[in-house]
Design an enzyme around this catalytic site. Sequence first.
Site, mmCIF file in Angstrom:
data_model
loop_
_atom_site.group_PDB
_atom_site.id
_atom_site.type_symbol
_atom_site.label_atom_id
_atom_site.label_comp_id
_atom_site.label_asym_id
_atom_site.label_seq_id
_atom_site.Cartn_x
_atom_site.Cartn_y
_atom_site.Cartn_z
ATOM 1 N N HIS A 163 0.967 -1.104 0.129
ATOM 2 C CA HIS A 163 0.138 0.032 0.118
ATOM 3 C C HIS A 163 0.747 1.542 0.197
ATOM 4 C CE1 HIS A 163 -3.173 2.660 1.418
ATOM 5 N NE2 HIS A 163 -3.834 2.043 1.634
ATOM 6 N N GLU A 264 -1.216 1.535 -5.254
ATOM 7 C CA GLU A 264 -0.937 0.379 -4.155
ATOM 8 C C GLU A 264 -0.875 -1.625 -5.919
ATOM 9 O OE1 GLU A 264 -3.768 0.479 -1.432
ATOM 10 O OE2 GLU A 264 -3.806 2.506 -2.026
#
EC number: 5.1.3.15
Length: 292
Positions: A163, A264
């Site tokens: 992420h 991400e």
Amino acid sequence: MDFVDLPAGLSLVEEPMRGIKVDTQLCTGLVLEHGAHVVEWTPKSASDPVLWMSEKSDFADDKPIRGGVPIVYPWFGPGRKGTEQPGHGFGRLAPWRLMSAKVTDRGAAHLVFQMNAKDDSLLGVNRYPEATVELHLSMGSVLQMSLVVTAREHKIDFEEGLHTYFTVGDVRKIKINGLDGEPYTDNLTGKFHRLEGDLTFDAETDIRFDTVKNPRIVDEELARVISIESVGASNVVVWNPWVDKSKAMPDFGDDDWPGMVCVEVANARSGSLVLAPGERHVMSQVITVREI
Ligand SMILES: O=P(O)(O)OC[C@H]1O[C@H](O)[C@H](O)[C@@H](O)[C@@H]1O
């Protein structure tokens, strides 16, 4: 960490949490044991940080870090049922253990962390023994991260993500290219779309592409292009909280949203993975920065 000798270029730090500081001829960086969290990676050639970090981030055993590269495992957000806790899984809250640390002659740091299989006290649940989960990291003029998941005695079924928070000059002026024509789900409305052209930002954005294509962040303001190349990932999630959500997040400055974007790489929702006992899956990203 207690058992691994650190070569020149790597040092142990205790602040803001226990981790490894990297300082070589190629880059500076910081990786914490908490969540095997990459907090900083700055190639020596870069004039601005590549990864974005919130100045209001918590650094506590029971809280996720806001910025850098949180590891999402074994579910994404609230998971496929929509009710899983903690959000984005326990990987980013778990203590990880340094298994090996090397620095090449040219100055690339190679680190391997393993999610600590012995300590399940943090969350009060015994989930770790389902799989061996490792982060293989190479930090130099590029940043390479591989999340390696190996099922133990039982079949496992999971989601995962790297992420990454990126620093940008102004999110309203960047564009993300490389995803033209790709299908995505808008997580804010639940609707499906297909991207036409480049992705630009003029409102809160939380979208999940089903794609194996590689995005690039084109940032005229900081005069650079950041490329994110992945292998073993079937999704790209793009997120910027914009005004109201920023105000609602205690670990995120009210006025910080223009300076960041999350891109991400993930295997989430329909991209979730199933591994048979003993089977292994590797999801990697390579981040490169080029001046323009
Ligand atoms: O606040 P967090 O749990 O760190 O999640 C931050 C964001 O992560 C991802 O990008 C999700 O798609 C978003 O829905 C979520 O808001």
